[in-house]
Write a protein that holds these residues in place. Structure first.
Motif, PDB file in Angstrom:
ATOM      1  N   LEU A 264       0.831  -1.207   0.000  1.00 47.66           N
ATOM      2  CA  LEU A 264       0.000   0.000   0.000  1.00 47.66           C
ATOM      3  C   LEU A 264       0.865   1.258   0.000  1.00 47.66           C
ATOM      4  O   LEU A 264       0.569   2.230  -0.713  1.00 47.66           O
ATOM      5  CB  LEU A 264      -0.922  -0.008   1.220  1.00 47.66           C
ATOM      6  CG  LEU A 264      -2.106  -0.977   1.183  1.00 47.66           C
ATOM      7  CD1 LEU A 264      -2.792  -1.038   2.547  1.00 47.66           C
ATOM      8  CD2 LEU A 264      -3.113  -0.566   0.108  1.00 47.66           C
ATOM      9  N   ARG A 265       1.921   1.264   0.788  1.00 47.64           N
ATOM     10  CA  ARG A 265       2.799   2.440   0.837  1.00 47.64           C
ATOM     11  C   ARG A 265       3.502   2.657  -0.495  1.00 47.64           C
ATOM     12  O   ARG A 265       3.710   3.802  -0.923  1.00 47.64           O
ATOM     13  CB  ARG A 265       3.820   2.287   1.961  1.00 47.64           C
ATOM     14  CG  ARG A 265       3.230   2.423   3.366  1.00 47.64           C
ATOM     15  CD  ARG A 265       4.339   2.577   4.402  1.00 47.64           C
ATOM     16  NE  ARG A 265       3.790   2.722   5.744  1.00 47.64           N
ATOM     17  CZ  ARG A 265       3.760   1.770   6.658  1.00 47.64           C
ATOM     18  NH1 ARG A 265       4.242   0.561   6.344  1.00 47.64           N
ATOM     19  NH2 ARG A 265       3.261   1.975   7.853  1.00 47.64           N
TER      20      ARG A 265
ATOM     21  N   GLY B  75      -8.198  -4.623  -3.179  1.00 45.32           N
ATOM     22  CA  GLY B  75      -8.234  -6.007  -2.719  1.00 45.32           C
ATOM     23  C   GLY B  75      -6.961  -6.762  -3.063  1.00 45.32           C
ATOM     24  O   GLY B  75      -6.443  -7.532  -2.240  1.00 45.32           O
ATOM     25  N   LYS B  76      -6.419  -6.536  -4.261  1.00 44.64           N
ATOM     26  CA  LYS B  76      -5.178  -7.203  -4.655  1.00 44.64           C
ATOM     27  C   LYS B  76      -3.995  -6.724  -3.808  1.00 44.64           C
ATOM     28  O   LYS B  76      -3.065  -7.498  -3.548  1.00 44.64           O
ATOM     29  CB  LYS B  76      -4.895  -6.940  -6.135  1.00 44.64           C
ATOM     30  CG  LYS B  76      -5.860  -7.653  -7.074  1.00 44.64           C
ATOM     31  CD  LYS B  76      -5.550  -7.333  -8.531  1.00 44.64           C
ATOM     32  CE  LYS B  76      -6.525  -8.053  -9.464  1.00 44.64           C
ATOM     33  NZ  LYS B  76      -6.260  -7.721 -10.890  1.00 44.64           N
TER      34      LYS B  76
ATOM     35  N   VAL C 114      -6.336   6.139  -1.977  1.00 43.77           N
ATOM     36  CA  VAL C 114      -7.206   5.000  -1.653  1.00 43.77           C
ATOM     37  C   VAL C 114      -8.585   5.205  -2.257  1.00 43.77           C
ATOM     38  O   VAL C 114      -9.191   4.270  -2.794  1.00 43.77           O
ATOM     39  CB  VAL C 114      -7.296   4.809  -0.128  1.00 43.77           C
ATOM     40  CG1 VAL C 114      -8.386   3.804   0.228  1.00 43.77           C
ATOM     41  CG2 VAL C 114      -5.958   4.332   0.426  1.00 43.77           C
ATOM     42  N   LEU C 115      -9.082   6.436  -2.184  1.00 42.54           N
ATOM     43  CA  LEU C 115     -10.411   6.703  -2.749  1.00 42.54           C
ATOM     44  C   LEU C 115     -10.413   6.593  -4.272  1.00 42.54           C
ATOM     45  O   LEU C 115     -11.459   6.303  -4.873  1.00 42.54           O
ATOM     46  CB  LEU C 115     -10.886   8.099  -2.327  1.00 42.54           C
ATOM     47  CG  LEU C 115     -11.224   8.264  -0.844  1.00 42.54           C
ATOM     48  CD1 LEU C 115     -11.623   9.701  -0.540  1.00 42.54           C
ATOM     49  CD2 LEU C 115     -12.341   7.301  -0.433  1.00 42.54           C
ATOM     50  N   SER C 116      -9.263   6.817  -4.897  1.00 36.49           N
ATOM     51  CA  SER C 116      -9.198   6.713  -6.362  1.00 36.49           C
ATOM     52  C   SER C 116      -9.040   5.270  -6.836  1.00 36.49           C
ATOM     53  O   SER C 116      -9.210   4.982  -8.021  1.00 36.49           O
ATOM     54  CB  SER C 116      -8.022   7.553  -6.885  1.00 36.49           C
ATOM     55  OG  SER C 116      -6.779   7.008  -6.454  1.00 36.49           O
ATOM     56  N   MET C 117      -8.703   4.350  -5.921  1.00 31.56           N
ATOM     57  CA  MET C 117      -8.543   2.944  -6.297  1.00 31.56           C
ATOM     58  C   MET C 117      -9.905   2.278  -6.471  1.00 31.56           C
ATOM     59  O   MET C 117     -10.869   2.619  -5.791  1.00 31.56           O
ATOM     60  CB  MET C 117      -7.768   2.169  -5.221  1.00 31.56           C
ATOM     61  CG  MET C 117      -6.356   2.595  -5.000  1.00 31.56           C
ATOM     62  SD  MET C 117      -5.606   1.548  -3.705  1.00 31.56           S
ATOM     63  CE  MET C 117      -4.157   2.529  -3.298  1.00 31.56           C
ATOM     64  N   SER C 118      -9.922   1.298  -7.326  1.00 36.12           N
ATOM     65  CA  SER C 118     -11.115   0.451  -7.428  1.00 36.12           C
ATOM     66  C   SER C 118     -11.059  -0.587  -6.315  1.00 36.12           C
ATOM     67  O   SER C 118      -9.997  -0.851  -5.732  1.00 36.12           O
ATOM     68  CB  SER C 118     -11.153  -0.240  -8.789  1.00 36.12           C
ATOM     69  OG  SER C 118     -10.055  -1.127  -8.920  1.00 36.12           O
ATOM     70  N   ASP C 119     -12.199  -1.171  -5.996  1.00 41.35           N
ATOM     71  CA  ASP C 119     -12.229  -2.220  -4.978  1.00 41.35           C
ATOM     72  C   ASP C 119     -11.334  -3.388  -5.363  1.00 41.35           C
ATOM     73  O   ASP C 119     -10.685  -3.999  -4.506  1.00 41.35           O
ATOM     74  CB  ASP C 119     -13.657  -2.707  -4.771  1.00 41.35           C
ATOM     75  CG  ASP C 119     -14.534  -1.667  -4.094  1.00 41.35           C
ATOM     76  OD1 ASP C 119     -14.011  -0.578  -3.776  1.00 41.35           O
ATOM     77  OD2 ASP C 119     -15.730  -1.944  -3.883  1.00 41.35           O
ATOM     78  N   ASP C 120     -11.278  -3.673  -6.641  1.00 44.18           N
ATOM     79  CA  ASP C 120     -10.466  -4.793  -7.118  1.00 44.18           C
ATOM     80  C   ASP C 120      -8.979  -4.518  -6.889  1.00 44.18           C
ATOM     81  O   ASP C 120      -8.234  -5.393  -6.431  1.00 44.18           O
ATOM     82  CB  ASP C 120     -10.742  -5.029  -8.605  1.00 44.18           C
ATOM     83  CG  ASP C 120      -9.993  -6.233  -9.137  1.00 44.18           C
ATOM     84  OD1 ASP C 120     -10.226  -7.352  -8.645  1.00 44.18           O
ATOM     85  OD2 ASP C 120      -9.137  -6.054 -10.028  1.00 44.18           O
ATOM     86  N   GLU C 121      -8.543  -3.302  -7.204  1.00 44.00           N
ATOM     87  CA  GLU C 121      -7.126  -2.953  -7.015  1.00 44.00           C
ATOM     88  C   GLU C 121      -6.752  -2.971  -5.539  1.00 44.00           C
ATOM     89  O   GLU C 121      -5.710  -3.510  -5.149  1.00 44.00           O
ATOM     90  CB  GLU C 121      -6.827  -1.579  -7.607  1.00 44.00           C
ATOM     91  CG  GLU C 121      -5.362  -1.181  -7.467  1.00 44.00           C
ATOM     92  CD  GLU C 121      -5.071   0.213  -7.990  1.00 44.00           C
ATOM     93  OE1 GLU C 121      -3.899   0.609  -7.994  1.00 44.00           O
ATOM     94  OE2 GLU C 121      -6.030   0.912  -8.385  1.00 44.00           O
TER      95      GLU C 121
ATOM     96  N   THR D 169     -14.146  -7.978   3.017  1.00 44.59           N
ATOM     97  CA  THR D 169     -14.886  -7.105   3.934  1.00 44.59           C
ATOM     98  C   THR D 169     -14.057  -5.879   4.290  1.00 44.59           C
ATOM     99  O   THR D 169     -14.583  -4.757   4.373  1.00 44.59           O
ATOM    100  CB  THR D 169     -15.248  -7.875   5.220  1.00 44.59           C
ATOM    101  OG1 THR D 169     -16.022  -9.028   4.864  1.00 44.59           O
ATOM    102  CG2 THR D 169     -16.051  -6.997   6.163  1.00 44.59           C
ATOM    103  N   LYS D 170     -12.755  -6.058   4.468  1.00 44.62           N
ATOM    104  CA  LYS D 170     -11.886  -4.940   4.843  1.00 44.62           C
ATOM    105  C   LYS D 170     -11.758  -3.914   3.721  1.00 44.62           C
ATOM    106  O   LYS D 170     -11.555  -2.733   3.990  1.00 44.62           O
ATOM    107  CB  LYS D 170     -10.509  -5.464   5.264  1.00 44.62           C
ATOM    108  CG  LYS D 170     -10.546  -6.188   6.601  1.00 44.62           C
ATOM    109  CD  LYS D 170      -9.199  -6.755   6.991  1.00 44.62           C
ATOM    110  CE  LYS D 170      -9.287  -7.487   8.319  1.00 44.62           C
ATOM    111  NZ  LYS D 170      -8.001  -8.086   8.734  1.00 44.62           N
ATOM    112  N   VAL D 171     -11.865  -4.371   2.486  1.00 47.45           N
ATOM    113  CA  VAL D 171     -11.862  -3.415   1.364  1.00 47.45           C
ATOM    114  C   VAL D 171     -13.024  -2.436   1.514  1.00 47.45           C
ATOM    115  O   VAL D 171     -12.872  -1.213   1.373  1.00 47.45           O
ATOM    116  CB  VAL D 171     -11.951  -4.163   0.011  1.00 47.45           C
ATOM    117  CG1 VAL D 171     -12.286  -3.182  -1.119  1.00 47.45           C
ATOM    118  CG2 VAL D 171     -10.639  -4.872  -0.290  1.00 47.45           C
ATOM    119  N   LYS D 172     -14.198  -2.959   1.831  1.00 54.87           N
ATOM    120  CA  LYS D 172     -15.378  -2.102   2.000  1.00 54.87           C
ATOM    121  C   LYS D 172     -15.216  -1.187   3.209  1.00 54.87           C
ATOM    122  O   LYS D 172     -15.554  -0.001   3.158  1.00 54.87           O
ATOM    123  CB  LYS D 172     -16.630  -2.968   2.154  1.00 54.87           C
ATOM    124  CG  LYS D 172     -16.928  -3.844   0.943  1.00 54.87           C
ATOM    125  CD  LYS D 172     -18.128  -4.742   1.185  1.00 54.87           C
ATOM    126  CE  LYS D 172     -18.404  -5.646  -0.013  1.00 54.87           C
ATOM    127  NZ  LYS D 172     -19.548  -6.559   0.239  1.00 54.87           N
TER     128      LYS D 172
END
Length: 293
Positions: free
Chosen positions: A111-112, A130-131, A121-128, A141-144
């Motif tokens: 992440l860093r 999550g990976k 983080v807000l610009s990332m998709s949930d899929d990105e 669940t933590k992605v959400k």
């Protein structure tokens, strides 16, 4: 009056005035030397006023100490860098739940490297996202939770994190344990004991609670009722490492524990988890014959 006597009186007056001036001059030199010994300097052109036949007086007004106004520095709370660090502390705690430390560390490194800021983080998709955090426990669940909490921080806290346990607990995915630990690491304030599964388990095993507690939150309240406040900040990091290496959830290493002579739970083996036995498939003799052929 005879002239000779007048001349003698005049000479006496002149001599007396000369002696007074001489005494004043000597006293001035003594005062100057005293001031120089104290680290003060007197300008040559400056003069000290003396009254004749009176004690000399020194003007000390220029040596008066003037207290300078106190300068208050408030850059820490307003610093964008400090806000990012506090945000990263919170995200790390959210990832650590039900996850091994090395897995959490690896996820934080990814992440860093991507740029762990609120806007990123807000610009990332949930899929990105999550990976990047996989394989932490309950990663979907933590992605959400991370997305929702990050949006709340941007809208309600101007990109920073809350500075109280009550406000932190209102964030999605943040409980009392995370809140108290976050207050300690992010705000450098001890507000309570961070009780996770290790602290909860060990406190019950070694008898740090008067009655067995059912939840970590109950354990926190029981510990804070008797443990001195100055020790609250040390409990979590001491017992977590102990619980990960010695006082394990299943099959604790009591023989290696330095507390085995005083621990009321020594020698008590925790029930091991049982896994359902796999049902062997029945083999058709005809199939065996076919394979041989």
């Amino acid at each position: 009056m005879p002239r000779g006597k007048a001349t003698a009186a005049t000479n006496k007056t002149a001599t007396a005035q000369s002696n007074v001036k001489k005494n004043i001059s000597q006293h001035k030199d003594e005062v100057n030397s005293q001031i120089k010994l104290q680290g003060q300097e007197i300008e040559p052109e400056e003069d000290i006023s003396y009254a004749q036949n009176k004690s000399p007086s020194l003007d000390l007004s220029k040596f008066k100490y003037e207290k300078k106004p106190h300068i208050k520095i408030e850059y820490e709370k307003e610093s964008p860098v400090k806000q990012v660090i506090r945000y990263q502390h919170l995200i790390s705690l959210m990832l650590s739940s039900q996850t091994k430390d090395q897995v959490t560390f690896a996820a934080m490194e990814r992440l860093r490297e991507r740029g762990l800021t609120i806007d990123n983080v807000l610009s990332m998709s949930d899929d990105e996202l999550g990976k990047l955090i996989y394989p932490v426990g309950f990663w979907k669940t933590k992605v959400k939770y991370i997305k929702k909490t990050t949006q709340t921080l941007k809208e309600q806290y101007n990109g920073d994190i809350p500075d109280s346990v009550e406000k932190l607990c209102k964030l999605t995915g943040v409980g009392p344990k995370m809140a108290h630990i976050c207050m300690s690491v992010a705000w450098n304030k001890v507000t309570g004991i961070g009780v996770d599964t290790h602290v909860h388990r060990i406190s019950n095993r070694i008898g740090w609670v008067k009655k067995p507690t059912a939840t970590p939150e109950d354990t926190r309240k029981a510990l804070e009722a008797w443990l001195p406040f100055e020790l609250w900040g040390e409990v979590n990091h001491l017992l977590v490492g102990f619980g990960q290496t010695i006082c394990l959830p299943i099959g604790p290493n009591c023989e290696e524990c330095l507390n085995n002579d005083i621990c009321p739970s020594r020698g008590i083996k925790s029930p091991k988890k049982t896994t359902p036995m796999k049902v062997k498939e029945e083999i058709d003799p005809l199939d065996v014959k076919k394979k041989k052929l």
